[in-house]
Design an enzyme around this catalytic site. Structure first.
Site, PDB file in Angstrom:
ATOM      1  NE  ARG A   1      -1.993  -2.329   3.240  1.00  0.00           N
ATOM      2  CZ  ARG A   1      -2.393  -2.811   4.417  1.00  0.00           C
ATOM      3  NH1 ARG A   1      -3.551  -2.417   4.931  1.00  0.00           N
ATOM      4  NH2 ARG A   1      -1.671  -3.679   5.089  1.00  0.00           N
TER       5      ARG A   1
ATOM      6  CG  ASP B   1       3.303  -1.668  10.135  1.00  0.00           C
ATOM      7  OD1 ASP B   1       3.215  -2.106  11.307  1.00  0.00           O
ATOM      8  OD2 ASP B   1       2.428  -1.867   9.274  1.00  0.00           O
TER       9      ASP B   1
ATOM     10  CD  GLU C   1      -6.640  -8.522  11.201  1.00  0.00           C
ATOM     11  OE1 GLU C   1      -6.318  -7.508  10.579  1.00  0.00           O
ATOM     12  OE2 GLU C   1      -6.414  -8.670  12.417  1.00  0.00           O
TER      13      GLU C   1
ATOM     14  CG  ASN D   1      -4.344  -6.434  17.342  1.00  0.00           C
ATOM     15  OD1 ASN D   1      -3.595  -6.261  18.301  1.00  0.00           O
ATOM     16  ND2 ASN D   1      -4.019  -7.177  16.284  1.00  0.00           N
TER      17      ASN D   1
ATOM     18  CE1 TYR E   1      31.232  27.865  -3.850  1.00  0.00           C
ATOM     19  CE2 TYR E   1      32.719  28.290  -5.688  1.00  0.00           C
ATOM     20  CZ  TYR E   1      32.121  27.408  -4.797  1.00  0.00           C
ATOM     21  OH  TYR E   1      32.395  26.070  -4.864  1.00  0.00           O
TER      22      TYR E   1
ATOM     23  CG  ASN F   1      36.497  42.816   4.385  1.00  0.00           C
ATOM     24  OD1 ASN F   1      35.673  43.021   5.263  1.00  0.00           O
ATOM     25  ND2 ASN F   1      36.274  43.113   3.110  1.00  0.00           N
TER      26      ASN F   1
ATOM     27  CB  ALA G   1      37.612  47.024  -6.764  1.00  0.00           C
TER      28      ALA G   1
ATOM     29  NE  ARG H   1      50.372  51.528  -2.696  1.00  0.00           N
ATOM     30  CZ  ARG H   1      49.601  51.519  -1.605  1.00  0.00           C
ATOM     31  NH1 ARG H   1      50.063  51.030  -0.487  1.00  0.00           N
ATOM     32  NH2 ARG H   1      48.374  52.006  -1.640  1.00  0.00           N
TER      33      ARG H   1
HETATM   34  C1  UD1 Z   1      -2.092  -5.886  11.592  1.00  0.00           C
HETATM   35  C2  UD1 Z   1      -3.042  -6.777  12.423  1.00  0.00           C
HETATM   36  C3  UD1 Z   1      -4.227  -5.942  12.863  1.00  0.00           C
HETATM   37  C4  UD1 Z   1      -3.753  -4.771  13.683  1.00  0.00           C
HETATM   38  C5  UD1 Z   1      -2.717  -3.935  12.918  1.00  0.00           C
HETATM   39  C6  UD1 Z   1      -2.070  -2.940  13.848  1.00  0.00           C
HETATM   40  C7  UD1 Z   1      -2.755  -9.034  11.532  1.00  0.00           C
HETATM   41  C8  UD1 Z   1      -3.340 -10.110  10.696  1.00  0.00           C
HETATM   42  N1  UD1 Z   1      -3.467  -7.906  11.627  1.00  0.00           N
HETATM   43  O1  UD1 Z   1      -2.798  -5.501  10.413  1.00  0.00           O
HETATM   44  O2  UD1 Z   1      -5.116  -6.728  13.661  1.00  0.00           O
HETATM   45  O3  UD1 Z   1      -4.851  -3.962  14.057  1.00  0.00           O
HETATM   46  O4  UD1 Z   1      -1.680  -4.778  12.382  1.00  0.00           O
HETATM   47  O5  UD1 Z   1      -1.169  -2.129  13.172  1.00  0.00           O
HETATM   48  O6  UD1 Z   1      -1.714  -9.225  12.106  1.00  0.00           O
HETATM   49  N2  UD1 Z   1       4.482  -8.789   8.006  1.00  0.00           N
HETATM   50  C9  UD1 Z   1       5.450  -9.750   7.807  1.00  0.00           C
HETATM   51  N3  UD1 Z   1       5.169 -10.814   7.009  1.00  0.00           N
HETATM   52  C10 UD1 Z   1       3.958 -10.972   6.408  1.00  0.00           C
HETATM   53  C11 UD1 Z   1       2.971  -9.987   6.619  1.00  0.00           C
HETATM   54  C12 UD1 Z   1       3.272  -8.903   7.430  1.00  0.00           C
HETATM   55  O7  UD1 Z   1       6.559  -9.649   8.336  1.00  0.00           O
HETATM   56  O8  UD1 Z   1       3.774 -11.991   5.711  1.00  0.00           O
HETATM   57  C13 UD1 Z   1       4.825  -7.624   8.847  1.00  0.00           C
HETATM   58  C14 UD1 Z   1       4.740  -6.331   8.071  1.00  0.00           C
HETATM   59  O9  UD1 Z   1       5.995  -6.000   7.533  1.00  0.00           O
HETATM   60  C15 UD1 Z   1       4.259  -5.344   9.114  1.00  0.00           C
HETATM   61  C16 UD1 Z   1       3.559  -6.184  10.151  1.00  0.00           C
HETATM   62  O10 UD1 Z   1       3.908  -7.525   9.890  1.00  0.00           O
HETATM   63  O11 UD1 Z   1       5.343  -4.672   9.714  1.00  0.00           O
HETATM   64  C17 UD1 Z   1       2.036  -6.022  10.088  1.00  0.00           C
HETATM   65  O12 UD1 Z   1       1.574  -6.410   8.816  1.00  0.00           O
HETATM   66  P1  UD1 Z   1       0.474  -5.547   8.035  1.00  0.00           P
HETATM   67  O13 UD1 Z   1       0.222  -6.198   6.742  1.00  0.00           O
HETATM   68  O14 UD1 Z   1       0.853  -4.130   8.026  1.00  0.00           O
HETATM   69  O15 UD1 Z   1      -0.790  -5.786   8.971  1.00  0.00           O
HETATM   70  P2  UD1 Z   1      -2.059  -4.848   9.134  1.00  0.00           P
HETATM   71  O16 UD1 Z   1      -2.943  -5.061   7.969  1.00  0.00           O
HETATM   72  O17 UD1 Z   1      -1.647  -3.475   9.439  1.00  0.00           O
HETATM   73 CA    CA Z   2       0.288  -2.394   9.415  1.00  0.00          CA
END
Ligand code: UD1
Ligand code: CA
Length: 478
Positions: free
Chosen positions: A16, A119, A171, A186, A380, A391, A437, A460
């Site tokens: 996204r 994130d 979700e 969550n 510059y 100066n 100058a 000079r």
């Molecule tokens: C997730 C939660 C949601 C919560 C929200 C909070 C799940 C299923 N949902 O949703 O309930 O309210 O975070 O911010 O967990 N990632 C991986 N591997 C993957 C998928 C994701 O490492 O296969 C990591 C991403 O890099 C990210 C984190 O997990 O840092 C969360 O994934 P993201 O897809 O952003 O979940 P959300 O849809 O935000």
């Molecule tokens: Ca997220």
């Protein structure tokens, strides 16, 4: 619980964001998203909530689960973390399972696994500690962090029964209209009992979206009769960055926090709405930041300075009592009492010693400018070393580039460079020398000489100049 391990999930593609940069490397207040999370994780042991446990519970380096752009993230954070790789991004549950080997190799083996997402940059150490402590005190199978919001959002919804017991996290994609109206969400921070976690993750079913959701573990733990605890924090610290609109929103919240910290520390911010200060900047007390100013990177500003309006300072170090107006400074160093601007540009490698005056459309690059030297108008200096009490007359230019190479200019202490002088590098102007100058100086000027003309020749030899800049022949400093 004697040891807890922290796992940060950061393997997702960040679809996204629509970016070639891995999501967790996008900067927020000058620092990658993941670094904010790591800062919070690393500060848990010194948080207030953790204080009663600090002696009995230890932690290890965080384990970061990487996938998309793994190499780039690893290069950025190096030894700061341990890493696990999730080859295919099949969801947050699948991602946590990818950390299993790394966790099982830790010594001593942790009893608790704290999980957060790479994130959610505004999550703080206090709230992480509170989740850990709650988990410990309730001896829970799972403890997770929630927040409240009545706004529509993409957070998972926390479903409870009539007695308030958590049933599951749903979700949004799979939520009914009624569940979407639930105002408890969550936040994406969890503590798990390690011995329960791995078998439960292995048994986690792939859901209708084809992914393994970590959030489904909550319903599973509940169905098994396990203890599920929750901690409620603020919505701000839960904000997750899925797209650039959320990135900007989190940036705004963080900016407000940083500005408030500066103000409480004694810095006047005249207009917080138009002032941008990165997370790693430091500013001394009684400095005043005027509107339209950005201070970024690891810049350090001393006390009692006046910065702005309309000024950008990046990766620079500024002493005390400096005044910088309507100017741009990048990788520059300024000692105390330096004045820059209006409308001047210090480029990388500019070093202005104490009490330098650089003003009105001046540019300095990769140059040392000695104490008390004045360059007030349209000049510059590039690849130059300038002594003290020099100066630099209006319109002076170091012609440092001959089309192939950059060449150096040296100007001795007390020299007086007349207006519109071209210093054709490589060239040296001796101590106390003077250029007329409009001179085009393409040969070295001996100390104390007066040179004029195009090309410049010695007219000079002059008396030496006192270090305060006044020539002994009575001519005035410009
Ligand atoms: C997730 C939660 C949601 C919560 C929200 C909070 C799940 C299923 N949902 O949703 O309930 O309210 O975070 O911010 O967990 N990632 C991986 N591997 C993957 C998928 C994701 O490492 O296969 C990591 C991403 O890099 C990210 C984190 O997990 O840092 C969360 O994934 P993201 O897809 O952003 O979940 P959300 O849809 O935000
Ligand atoms: Ca997220």
């Amino acid at each position: 619980m004697n040891t807890y391990a922290t796992v940060v999930l950061a393997a997702g593609k960040g679809t996204r964001m629509r970016s070639t940069l891995p999501k967790v490397l996008h900067p927020l207040a000058g620092v990658p998203l993941l670094a904010h999370v790591l800062n919070a994780v690393e500060a848990i042991p010194s948080s207030l909530a953790f204080a009663p446990y600090a002696k009995s519970i230890s932690s290890t380096r965080p384990i970061v689960v990487l996938g998309h752009g793994a190499g780039q993230v690893e290069t950025t954070f190096g030894e700061r973390c341990l890493y696990a790789i999730q080859e295919d991004q099949l969801g947050t549950g699948h991602a946590l399972l990818a950390a299993r080997n790394a966790v099982e190799k830790l010594e001593p083996l942790p009893e608790v696994v704290l999980v957060c997402y790479g994130d959610t940059p505004l999550v703080g150490s206090e709230i992480l500690a509170r989740v850990l402590v709650e988990h410990q005190e309730r001896q829970a199978t799972v403890t997770f962090l929630t927040a409240h919001t009545t706004l529509s959002s993409d957070f998972g919804r926390v479903v409870r029964d009539a007695d308030g017991r958590v049933l599951e996290i749903v979700e949004v994609k799979r939520a009914t209209e009624e569940q979407k109206r639930i105002d408890e969400v969550n936040s994406g921070v969890y503590c798990f009992d390690r011995s329960w976690l791995w078998p439960a993750l292995e048994a986690l079913p792939r859901n209708a979206s084809g992914e393994f959701y970590l959030t489904d573990l909550i319903g599973i733990a509940g169905a098994q009769g396990g203890e599920i605890a929750t901690v409620t924090g603020t919505l701000d610290e839960a904000i997750g960055i899925n797209d650039r609109v959320q990135l900007a929103a989190a940036g705004k919240l963080l900016r407000q926090r940083i500005l408030e910290q500066c103000m409480y520390a004694g810095v006047t911010i005249v207009d917080p709405d138009t002032t941008y200060i990165d997370a790693e900047v430091s500013i001394g007390s009684d400095s005043v930041i005027l509107p339209g100013t950005m201070i970024t990177g690891k810049s350090r500003i001393g006390s009692a300075c006046q910065i702005g309006p309309g000024t950008t300072i990046d990766q620079s170090v500024i002493g005390n009592h400096c005044i910088i107006r309507n100017s741009v400074l990048e990788e520059a160093i300024l000692e105390d009492e330096v004045h820059v601007g209006p409308f001047s540009h210090c480029r990388p490698g500019a070093y202005l010693a104490r009490n330098v005056r650089m003003g009105n459309f001046a540019e300095v690059k990769n140059s040392y400018v000695g104490a008390e030297t004045y360059m007030h108008h349209f000049s510059y200096l590039g690849d130059a070393t300038v002594g003290e009490h020099v100066n630099i007359g209006a319109g002076t230019i170091t012609c440092n580039f001959d089309g192939v190479r950059k060449n150096r200019t040296d100007i001795g202490d007390g020299a007086f460079i007349g207006s519109d002088t071209m210093l054709v590098a490589p060239v040296t102007v001796g101590e106390g020398a003077r250029t007329g100058a409009g001179a085009v100086v393409n040969r070295d000027v001996p100390p104390g000489a007066l040179v004029v003309g195009v090309p410049a020749h010695v007219l000079r030899m002059r008396q030496p100049v006192d270090v305060d800049g006044s020539a002994q022949d009575g001519s005035e400093k410009e």
